[in-house]
Motif scaffolding. Structure first.
Motif, PDB file in Angstrom:
ATOM      1  N   LEU A 635       0.815  -1.207   0.000  1.00  0.00           N
ATOM      2  CA  LEU A 635       0.000   0.000   0.000  1.00  0.00           C
ATOM      3  C   LEU A 635       0.853   1.263   0.000  1.00  0.00           C
ATOM      4  CD1 LEU A 635      -2.766  -1.042   2.567  1.00  0.00           C
ATOM      5  CD2 LEU A 635      -2.814  -1.218   0.066  1.00  0.00           C
ATOM      6  N   MET A 636       1.967   1.220   0.687  1.00  0.00           N
ATOM      7  CA  MET A 636       2.872   2.359   0.692  1.00  0.00           C
ATOM      8  C   MET A 636       4.237   1.954   1.231  1.00  0.00           C
ATOM      9  SD  MET A 636       2.042   4.783   3.987  1.00  0.00           S
ATOM     10  CE  MET A 636       0.389   5.253   3.534  1.00  0.00           C
ATOM     11  N   THR A 637       5.237   2.743   0.848  1.00  0.00           N
ATOM     12  CA  THR A 637       6.589   2.611   1.390  1.00  0.00           C
ATOM     13  C   THR A 637       6.999   3.968   1.929  1.00  0.00           C
ATOM     14  OG1 THR A 637       7.228   0.851  -0.132  1.00  0.00           O
ATOM     15  CG2 THR A 637       9.003   2.116   0.858  1.00  0.00           C
ATOM     16  N   ILE A 659      17.639   1.011   9.281  1.00  0.00           N
ATOM     17  CA  ILE A 659      17.315   0.511   7.951  1.00  0.00           C
ATOM     18  C   ILE A 659      17.981  -0.836   7.706  1.00  0.00           C
ATOM     19  CG2 ILE A 659      17.395   0.990   5.479  1.00  0.00           C
ATOM     20  CD1 ILE A 659      15.574   2.836   7.123  1.00  0.00           C
ATOM     21  N   SER A 660      19.265  -0.925   8.047  1.00  0.00           N
ATOM     22  CA  SER A 660      20.006  -2.144   7.712  1.00  0.00           C
ATOM     23  C   SER A 660      19.687  -3.311   8.638  1.00  0.00           C
ATOM     24  CB  SER A 660      21.513  -1.865   7.738  1.00  0.00           C
ATOM     25  OG  SER A 660      21.925  -1.461   9.039  1.00  0.00           O
ATOM     26  N   LEU A 676      -4.332  -3.442   8.632  1.00  0.00           N
ATOM     27  CA  LEU A 676      -3.277  -3.169   7.664  1.00  0.00           C
ATOM     28  C   LEU A 676      -1.975  -3.596   8.321  1.00  0.00           C
ATOM     29  CD1 LEU A 676      -4.284   0.440   6.499  1.00  0.00           C
ATOM     30  CD2 LEU A 676      -4.998  -1.748   5.531  1.00  0.00           C
ATOM     31  N   PHE A 677      -1.123  -4.257   7.551  1.00  0.00           N
ATOM     32  CA  PHE A 677       0.068  -4.878   8.124  1.00  0.00           C
ATOM     33  C   PHE A 677       1.311  -4.031   7.845  1.00  0.00           C
ATOM     34  CE2 PHE A 677      -3.012  -8.213   7.832  1.00  0.00           C
ATOM     35  CZ  PHE A 677      -2.788  -8.995   8.957  1.00  0.00           C
ATOM     36  N   ILE A 678       2.015  -3.697   8.916  1.00  0.00           N
ATOM     37  CA  ILE A 678       3.253  -2.922   8.815  1.00  0.00           C
ATOM     38  C   ILE A 678       4.422  -3.882   8.910  1.00  0.00           C
ATOM     39  CG2 ILE A 678       4.647  -1.085   9.846  1.00  0.00           C
ATOM     40  CD1 ILE A 678       2.027   0.011  11.057  1.00  0.00           C
ATOM     41  N   HIS A 686      10.245   0.886   5.724  1.00  0.00           N
ATOM     42  CA  HIS A 686       8.945   0.475   6.257  1.00  0.00           C
ATOM     43  C   HIS A 686       7.911   0.433   5.140  1.00  0.00           C
ATOM     44  CE1 HIS A 686      10.885   1.567  10.038  1.00  0.00           C
ATOM     45  NE2 HIS A 686       9.886   0.985  10.680  1.00  0.00           N
ATOM     46  N   SER A 687       7.073  -0.585   5.175  1.00  0.00           N
ATOM     47  CA  SER A 687       5.989  -0.708   4.200  1.00  0.00           C
ATOM     48  C   SER A 687       4.713  -1.120   4.903  1.00  0.00           C
ATOM     49  CB  SER A 687       6.335  -1.737   3.116  1.00  0.00           C
ATOM     50  OG  SER A 687       7.399  -1.284   2.305  1.00  0.00           O
TER      51      SER A 687
END
Length: 764
Positions: A635-637, A659-660, A676-678, A686-687
């Motif tokens: 849905l989004m990044t 991030i790493s 909605l799954f994070i 993150h997505s």
């Protein structure tokens, strides 16, 4: 000091455009009632455009027209017609997202300058080169970049004769622009079509951190960062707000104009931004720009924060103080509205009169004097006037002769007919004076048409007349004679063994950050030659450089990429490349652009469009079509940490180690209790994913012999969807589907559930 930075203002309607001009904007971006990414704005009509252009140019203000949506196949004819119309105006530039429309404008409509929309989320230097190849003259660098990253891209742009702009005030999007599908999937309103319903601003069930609006960011304001922005070389600072009213536009633009003027005159900055807090805001942050991406960028309230802020400056946000602040702000707003209305009262976009005086005598040139309220000019024919008779007129001229004058003779009717298109400019013909034109004279009508075109050119401020181009009609290619193949996407090294256990193409999804794993990945690709690198949409700074280095070290025969910067690198290195689904390809001209300009071998058709919108797309010669029939729906990044407001984090800010190394997952639920799954995995941003995965087996039967390959995504991403078979067994089920095995679709439906294919049914 360098050239003064441009102040670029929003114009959602005519009054907002006038307010921006009155406030001192150097340029205004505005949209028509079609083909623009703010359909919720009032927008302007094509009928208004010439008047707006004339008004703006009279005040040394440029107008950029937003045509920044993806354009489906059925709309391309209307889009081309619009481009023909815009060529005859003095518009200073058009803002595009769709790669096919880039191709059309660059190839056929040379007089129109192209600005790359924020929807193209330009964030690495390869993308600058990619957009240059497509004909862009300006790029919008994405809002998530810090000032060092902005500076690097600006220097690359300048080296390629492109300018840069950046948003400095207004709403922050939580997702990278152009890569947000949350509104499209949940509400059927695509952000890539200008219809975003802003689910990120919605209320959700209270999170463990006690937040009700966990996806809601404060507004962007770099008001105090102008010095660094100028030092970075940015050419234009852009204010967001095409759905805002004219008093908002005036207040914000005026404040920014004063800030810019102060800096260039005195080298200092205004330190009081009170005015910005008195119009709509969600509090302010410039943390993306300063590189301090932290939890304080969120605000747990999507509504106007101006009254709360004012109350806090007067003793605290108590109920009484907030009510008093609202009254004070209302009074100030009323005063601002009246003030701005007075300022723009004399700003007219109505057509202005033209008085045309025609004179000439036998044996001399025809003279045409044109007078507007502001200027006058004279044009002459190239041929001398001759006596009117049938012998000096060609058949085409005679077909245009006016009955009220002698045949082939210049008269009021002939000038009225030939000069009629002048009424389609920002002017109208008030009078045609022929008192000084000798009667019964003739001149080839083609010369009158040439004079007419030159008048239009001068009225529009153009240097030369423009001949409308002819865009060839695209021919639909024959159906493919073979069955489509299957490709599989994985992201775990433990699944690489599938390369040796299936004939399907196996693609390995490269993470957004290669820190600490690059050598291992390089060795993995070298040892498994069948493994195809699949590059993600977002690769910023060193992460982009590392991805290019991986490309160099592995020298793959073929790649799939969602990132246009990597596409450019593959193109220049002669590597076969496939445009991934996040290229948002929805029309034939996009395919043609990818093939002709970048020698693309194949492209995914966007999952946002429905079967009828897909059916009429025309494949370019020697270009393969791909389509993802099974995948978790991203849905989004975001570059922001999406877990701060949900389950919390011990860190205040996002850093390189986040991030790493970070691996966390959670979910939020909307007020209808739908999750909605994070997901945050090492090396990736993150997505957010839809609760149900996408499964579309219908398209295989609906469009036989259309697609070269169908893709399935078997990455380990947590959603509500469950698969009862292992990965190899799942691959075999999809292979059975593609080879026409009876009941294969039913078996997949039993094996994988719950799923959705709403987008295929609904489209955009």
């Amino acid at each position: 000091m360098s050239k003064k930075i441009e102040l670029l203002a929003p114009g959602g309607d005519t009054d907002s455009i006038k307010a921006a001009i009155a406030a001192g904007a150097d340029a205004v971006y505005c949209g028509l009632d079609r083909f623009n990414a703010r359909t919720r704005a009032t927008n302007i009509t094509l009928k208004d455009l010439n008047g707006i252009l004339r008004l703006a140019h009279k005040h040394d203000c440029r107008i950029f027209l937003t045509l920044n949506i993806i354009v489906v196949e059925s709309e391309t004819k209307a889009f081309i017609s619009l481009l023909h119309t815009l060529m005859q105006t003095s518009v200073d530039g058009i803002i595009l997202q769709d790669l096919g429309m880039f191709y059309l404008v660059h190839k056929y409509f040379h007089s129109l300058k192209i600005h790359a929309s924020t929807q193209l989320t330009t964030h690495n230097k390869g993308q600058i080169h990619f957009l240059k190849q497509l004909g862009a003259t300006r790029v919008n660098v994405c809002r998530e970049l810090n000032i060092e990253e902005v500076s690097e891209l600006t220097h690359v742009a300048h080296a390629n004769t492109l300018s840069t702009e950046m948003f400095v005030h207004g709403s922050y999007c939580l997702s990278f622009s152009g890569l947000c599908y949350i509104s499209s999937v949940l509400k059927g309103k695509s952000g890539n079509r200008g219809r975003c319903s802003q689910p990120c601003r919605d209320r959700y069930l209270t999170t463990p951190q006690g937040k009700n609006f966990p996806l809601n960011l404060k507004d962007n304001s770099a008001f105090f960062n102008l010095r660094e922005i100028v030092a970075a070389g940015v050419d234009s600072v852009k204010i967001e707000g095409r759905i805002k009213k004219f008093h908002y536009v005036y207040s914000v633009v005026r404040s920014w104009k004063e800030q810019i003027n102060r800096f260039y005159r005195h080298g200092t900055l205004i330190t009081d931004n009170t005015v910005l807090y008195k119009v709509f805001n969600r509090e302010f942050s410039s943390s993306f720009l300063t590189g301090e991406i932290n939890k304080n960028m969120f605000i747990d309230n999507p509504r106007d924060n101006s009254a709360i802020h004012l109350a806090e400056t007067k003793g605290g946000a108590t109920k009484d103080n907030i009510q008093a602040a609202k009254r004070e702000l209302y009074d100030e707003k009323t005063q601002i509205i009246r003030c701005v209305q007075q300022k723009i009262a004399t700003f007219s976009i109505e057509k202005e009169p033209l008085v045309i005086t025609v004179s000439g005598t036998l044996g001399n040139l025809l003279k045409v004097d044109v007078q507007t309220p502001d200027t006058s000019f004279t044009l002459c024919s190239k041929s001398e006037l001759v006596p009117a008779n049938i012998d000096n007129a060609d058949s085409r001229s005679s077909s245009r002769a006016i009955q009220k004058t002698p045949p082939y003779c210049l008269g009021y009717e002939s000038f009225t007919k030939i000069f009629k298109p002048l009424n389609e400019t920002g002017f109208y013909i008030d009078a045609i004076d022929l008192e000084h034109l000798q009667s019964n004279l003739f001149i080839p009508f083609k010369e009158l048409h040439a004079i007419k075109k030159e008048i239009i050119c001068i009225l529009h401020g153009s240097e030369e007349t423009i001949t409308p181009p002819t865009v060839p009609v695209l021919i639909k290619q024959d159906n493919l004679p073979i069955r489509p193949t299957l490709s599989v996407v994985i992201s775990s090294e433990k699944d690489v063994h599938l390369c040796g256990e299936t004939t399907a193409d196996v693609c390995f999804y490269i993470p957004n950050c290669l820190k600490g794993i690059q050598t291992r990945l390089v060795n993995m690709f070298i040892e498994n030659k069948r493994l195809i690198p699949w590059f993600p949409s977002i690769l910023i700074g060193k992460d982009y450089d590392d991805a290019v280095e991986l490309l160099q070290q592995t020298q793959p025969e073929r790649i799939v990429t969602n990132n246009s910067g990597i596409a450019y690198e593959a193109f220049t290195r002669g590597i076969e490349w496939i445009a991934g689904p996040h290229f948002n390809t929805v029309n034939s001209y996009s395919l043609l652009a990818l093939k002709e300009v970048f020698n693309c071998a194949g492209a995914f058709v966007s999952n946002e469009i429905n079967k009828d919108q897909i059916r009429y797309i025309k494949r370019a010669d020697d270009l393969k079509l791909y389509y993802s029939i099974y995948h978790p729906i991203m849905l989004m990044t975001s570059r922001q940490c999406l877990l701060h407001q949900v389950i919390g984090c011990e860190k205040e800010s996002v850093d390189e180690e986040c991030i790493s190394g970070c691996r966390k997952a959670s979910s939020i639920k909307n007020v209808d209790n739908v999750p909605l799954f994070i997901e945050k995995t090492p090396g990736n941003l993150h997505s957010i994913y839809n609760n149900e995965n996408y499964l579309n087996t219908d398209i295989v039967a609906d469009m036989p012999n259309t697609f070269s390959s169908f893709s399935i995504d078997l990455r380990d991403i947590t959603t509500k969807t469950r698969i009862s078979a292992d990965k190899l067994g799942t691959i075999k089920l999809f292979e059975n589907l593609l080879t026409g095995k009876t009941a294969a679709a039913e078996m997949l439906a039993r094996c994988i559930h719950p799923v959705t294919n709403d987008q295929y049914q609904r489209g955009i």
